[in-house]
Structure formats: C-alpha cells, structure tokens
Design an enzyme around this catalytic site. Structure first.
Site, mmCIF file in Angstrom:
data_model
loop_
_atom_site.group_PDB
_atom_site.id
_atom_site.type_symbol
_atom_site.label_atom_id
_atom_site.label_comp_id
_atom_site.label_asym_id
_atom_site.label_seq_id
_atom_site.Cartn_x
_atom_site.Cartn_y
_atom_site.Cartn_z
ATOM 1 N N HIS A 82 0.936 -0.954 -0.289
ATOM 2 C CA HIS A 82 -0.193 -0.267 -0.206
ATOM 3 C C HIS A 82 0.870 1.004 0.208
ATOM 4 O O HIS A 82 1.963 1.777 0.577
ATOM 5 C CB HIS A 82 -0.630 0.659 1.682
ATOM 6 C CG HIS A 82 -1.674 1.494 1.706
ATOM 7 N ND1 HIS A 82 -2.705 1.291 0.610
ATOM 8 C CD2 HIS A 82 -1.460 2.365 1.845
ATOM 9 C CE1 HIS A 82 -3.342 1.815 1.037
ATOM 10 N NE2 HIS A 82 -2.914 3.250 1.491
ATOM 11 N N ASP A 161 -15.509 2.118 8.198
ATOM 12 C CA ASP A 161 -13.976 3.228 7.410
ATOM 13 C C ASP A 161 -14.373 4.613 6.437
ATOM 14 O O ASP A 161 -14.636 5.186 5.906
ATOM 15 C CB ASP A 161 -12.662 2.743 6.651
ATOM 16 C CG ASP A 161 -11.892 3.753 6.139
ATOM 17 O OD1 ASP A 161 -11.320 4.822 6.710
ATOM 18 O OD2 ASP A 161 -11.570 3.045 4.372
ATOM 19 N N ARG A 168 -14.514 12.543 7.849
ATOM 20 C CA ARG A 168 -13.129 13.400 7.985
ATOM 21 C C ARG A 168 -12.998 14.041 7.159
ATOM 22 O O ARG A 168 -12.750 15.259 7.156
ATOM 23 C CB ARG A 168 -12.179 12.519 8.188
ATOM 24 C CG ARG A 168 -12.146 11.704 9.527
ATOM 25 C CD ARG A 168 -11.155 9.670 9.277
ATOM 26 N NE ARG A 168 -9.519 10.569 9.317
ATOM 27 C CZ ARG A 168 -8.970 10.276 8.391
ATOM 28 N NH1 ARG A 168 -9.544 8.615 7.573
ATOM 29 N NH2 ARG A 168 -7.628 9.830 7.939
ATOM 30 N N SER A 183 -7.811 4.209 9.176
ATOM 31 C CA SER A 183 -8.094 3.699 7.775
ATOM 32 C C SER A 183 -7.676 3.193 6.776
ATOM 33 O O SER A 183 -8.145 1.792 6.098
ATOM 34 C CB SER A 183 -8.200 5.320 7.642
ATOM 35 O OG SER A 183 -8.715 5.113 5.736
ATOM 36 N N LYS A 187 -8.310 -0.922 6.143
ATOM 37 C CA LYS A 187 -8.455 -2.114 5.085
ATOM 38 C C LYS A 187 -7.878 -3.192 4.429
ATOM 39 O O LYS A 187 -7.781 -3.959 3.479
ATOM 40 C CB LYS A 187 -8.900 -1.416 3.605
ATOM 41 C CG LYS A 187 -10.226 -0.083 3.784
ATOM 42 C CD LYS A 187 -9.875 1.311 3.005
ATOM 43 C CE LYS A 187 -8.967 1.780 3.373
ATOM 44 N NZ LYS A 187 -9.201 3.570 3.065
HETATM 45 N N1 URA Z 1 -5.736 7.548 2.965
HETATM 46 C C1 URA Z 1 -7.230 6.377 3.133
HETATM 47 O O1 URA Z 1 -7.428 5.226 3.295
HETATM 48 N N2 URA Z 1 -6.990 6.073 4.358
HETATM 49 C C2 URA Z 1 -6.218 8.098 5.347
HETATM 50 O O2 URA Z 1 -7.077 8.159 6.136
HETATM 51 C C3 URA Z 1 -5.042 8.579 4.581
HETATM 52 C C4 URA Z 1 -5.312 8.246 2.977
#
Ligand code: URA
Length: 418
Positions: A82, A161, A168, A183, A187
């Site tokens: 990621h 999320d 947010r 967050s 995932k």
């Molecule tokens: N990418 C995400 O998936 N969440 C965040 O809070 C920031 C970047």
C-alpha cells in the site's frame, strides 16, 4: 454506553477501553450515533491523539465492520502493498508483476484518484477493456494463474471506514496519524494477505509533509500490523518531487511498461526494485540483496512484463499495450513548456504538478468527475538536472483542454530553475 462520555474521555486524555472503541465503531456504522457526535470525537483524536493500543482497537473494530477476505485458496504466500498516495505513483503496476515473477502472490485492491493524487484503478482503466470489477472467484483464479491481479475495492470491505473517511473529509479531521493508520490498516487487514508492505510518502504531494511524521505513521502502522498477526514493514519515501517522468493515467501505464521492458532506469526503477525486494524479503525469499537481484532479473528477463501482459489479458484488457504503448489513449492536444532561463532545477513541486495534471483532465476534483485517460504531463527533466534557456522542460497533454495558458502558468510556479 454513552457517546458523550467517550468524547469527554478522549478530550481529557483518558484511555478508552476496547469495548468502548468497539461500541463506538459498531454503533456509528449501523447509524445509531449521529455524525455530529463522531465529528466531535474525531476532533478530540486529532488534538490529543490515541495510544498505540487504542489505535489497534480502532483499526480492529473498523476491519471487523465488514467482510474479511478469505485468500486461503491462493497457492502460496500472499503479499499486499500500500502506498499512502502521491503524484506519478505507478509503482503497483511495476512491483506487482516483478514480485509475482519471483514466486509470491500479489492480490491487490486499489482505489481511484482524488484531488492531486492518482489512483491505480483509473490507470488500469486507461487500458481498453480492462475490467477492474471482477467476481471474487475470478480475481483469485487470476492471482493463481499469473501471481498478480488488481481490482477495485469491493463495497463490503470496511463500511466503517467509508463512513468515517467521508466524515473526516467534511470535518477537517483527515490529518491525524492514528486516524490515518486505522483507515489504511483496517482495509489492508480486511484484505488479509500474509504480508503487508507500506510505502509511506512524505513531502509536498503527500499526506505527511515531514519525514518525521511519515516515520511516526510508518511505525504505528507496522505496530498495528504486527499486533494483528501480520508480517508488516514500511518504507518511508520522498514525494516532494513526482515519481518518474509521467503523470496521468495512460501516460503512467506507458512509463510502467517501459520500466518493465527494461528501457527506462533511474530513480523510479530503483524505488520499484527496493519495494519489490522488500515484498520478497517479507515473504522469506532471501536477504534484501538476494531479493533485489531476483527483482532485477525479473525485469531483465522479461518475465515481469509477460506477467503484466497475461494479467491484463485475463482482465479482458488490450494486453498488446505491453508491446506497443501507442495503443494506449492518445491526447488530441499537447503543449511543450520551455525553460525561460539556464540553470539547475531545484524544485519540482509534486502537489502543484498533480494539480496541473488535474486541470488538464487527468484527475478529479470530486468523486463524481470523469477522467480524461490521455491527459497529463511528461517531465523532460528531473530535479537537479541542468537546463539551457529554450530547452524543453515538460509537455502538457489533454484531449479536453486545448488552451494550455492556465496550466502553463500553474506549472511554471511548480518548477524552479536557479
Ligand atoms: N488513505 C486512506 O485510505 N485513509 C486515510 O485516512 C488517508 C489515506
């Protein structure tokens, strides 16, 4: 339990129990807590932060709010990667096939671009016919055949999320290290690969503006990954300048193919070797040096390019782009920007370059915007290169914008020659 008590505890720096965090996430996800109360709690987190244990509990509760993928039918060790996002970041298109060529399996779910940052799914959709939404069984079958597949994130992963991220964005609470960690990691953990490599960016085009903050984010993300039983590591990498020379969807696929063809070396190639070697090291394939050598061989032998072609083909896409990049979307209009003086390039601001690419049509200002796959920017020079007055600096491309004057103005503020 009572939401006000929880808000007050975080406001007063009193640690929350795992039950309180679980309750907050579960009740918010099903709609029993209103946005205004969660917004207040998110702001308290922004101001006071959370402990590592609280951050782990938040991540875990968010991960459990939806499906957790079952990757057990994949024939070997799985590695996910990621990136926290940036400009010109096409590394997933390169390192996925490279790592797969070296014997690990890379099942990946990616997102779309928003604002100045690009998204891997948009890049893949610039390949004619490439299907980014597949039934889960087909996704697994492609991973088993080629070692690598990228699809868009399923609707059932981490609903908590989805709601929290939208809130947010609307409440000025994006830039908090524990919230970003929860967050992203919720995932990644729901994706459920055996190993996770995090590429945490810092600099002008990144969420984390300083290297120190990026390191803090990397540390908490790897700690949470470890607490969840995953092998997890992080690299902290520079996003002050764009990655590679091409920015924009089809242009980035072109550059990824050129790297895998062995035609392009330089900083993007080196970063991709480092990242893919770390994926192999996490999967116990050897030392860092041995893994880097395997990755270089995967490129020079053409094996990684073959894997990319086969994966594109199984996704229904035009795999011949791996032999002939001119089959990718071609822009109707272009405009070259020339150096207005001689000297050394000492600034190529990622965020401004990403915003310029967006106004050319390559990105979206809002989620609903459509994207011009052919649009973007090709940098003719890199940071620290010297240029002569009148030499080409970069070229702007678009099929929707034919008057390049405002894009040129913007890009000239992003690139400084001293
Ligand atoms: N990418 C995400 O998936 N969440 C965040 O809070 C920031 C970047």
């Amino acid at each position: 339990m009572n939401c006000c008590d929880i808000i007050n505890k975080t406001k007063r720096n009193i640690k929350l129990s795992s039950d309180e965090i679980k309750w907050l996430v579960t009740e918010y996800t099903v709609g029993n807590i209103p946005d205004y109360q969660i917004s207040a709690w998110l702001m308290a987190v922004c101001l006071n932060s959370l402990t590592d244990e609280e951050t782990f509990q938040l991540t875990d509760s968010m991960m459990k709010s939806g499906d957790i993928l079952d990757l057990s039918s994949i024939n070997g060790i799985t590695v996910d990667k990621h990136s926290t996002g940036g400009v010109g970041d096409k590394t997933s298109l390169i390192i996925g096939p490279v790592a797969a060529a070296c014997g690990v399996y890379v099942p990946k779910m990616s997102g779309r671009g928003l604002g100045h940052t690009g998204g891997t799914i948009d890049k893949l959709e610039s390949i004619t016919g490439y299907r980014t939404e597949l039934p889960f069984d087909e996704f697994i079958s492609i991973v088993n055949k080629t070692g690598f597949s990228i699809v868009s994130q399923s609707g059932h992963l981490c609903p908590a999320d989805k709601k929290l991220y939208a809130l947010r964005n609307a409440s000025g609470t994006v830039d908090s290290i524990p919230l970003i960690c929860a967050s992203i990691m919720s995932k990644k953990l729901a994706m459920n690969a055996d190993c996770i490599l995090l590429d945490v960016k810092y600099g002008s085009g990144a969420f984390m503006k300083t290297k120190a903050d990026a390191q803090k984010l990397a540390d908490i993300m790897t700690a949470v990954g470890g607490m969840s039983g995953k092998k997890c590591s992080a690299m902290v990498t520079d996003m002050n300048v764009p990655l590679g020379r091409n920015i924009g969807n089809a242009l980035e696929v072109k550059e990824a193919v050129e790297i895998l063809q062995g035609k392009k070396k330089g900083s993007l190639y080196e970063l991709c070797i480092e990242l893919s070697a770390e994926m192999l090291r996490l999967a116990d394939k050897g030392t860092t040096e041995e893994c880097a050598e395997m990755c270089r061989n995967a490129v020079s032998s053409g094996k990684a390019l073959e894997i990319l072609a086969e994966t594109i083909s199984l996704h229904g896409g035009d795999f011949k782009i791996t032999e002939d990049v001119s089959r990718l979307a071609q822009p109707l209009y272009s405009h070259t920007v020339y150096a207005d003086k001689s000297g050394k390039i000492n600034k190529m601001d990622s965020e401004e370059i990403g915003m310029t690419s967006l106004i050319l049509g390559a990105g979206r200002a809002t989620k609903a915007d459509s994207v011009d796959m052919s649009a973007g920017i090709v940098l003719e020079k890199e940071i620290n290169d010297t240029v002569e007055k009148g030499e080409p600096l970069l070229t702007l491309y678009s099929s929707t914008v034919s008057d390049f004057s405002s894009a040129e103005q913007r890009i000239l503020n992003a690139v400084k020659i001293e």
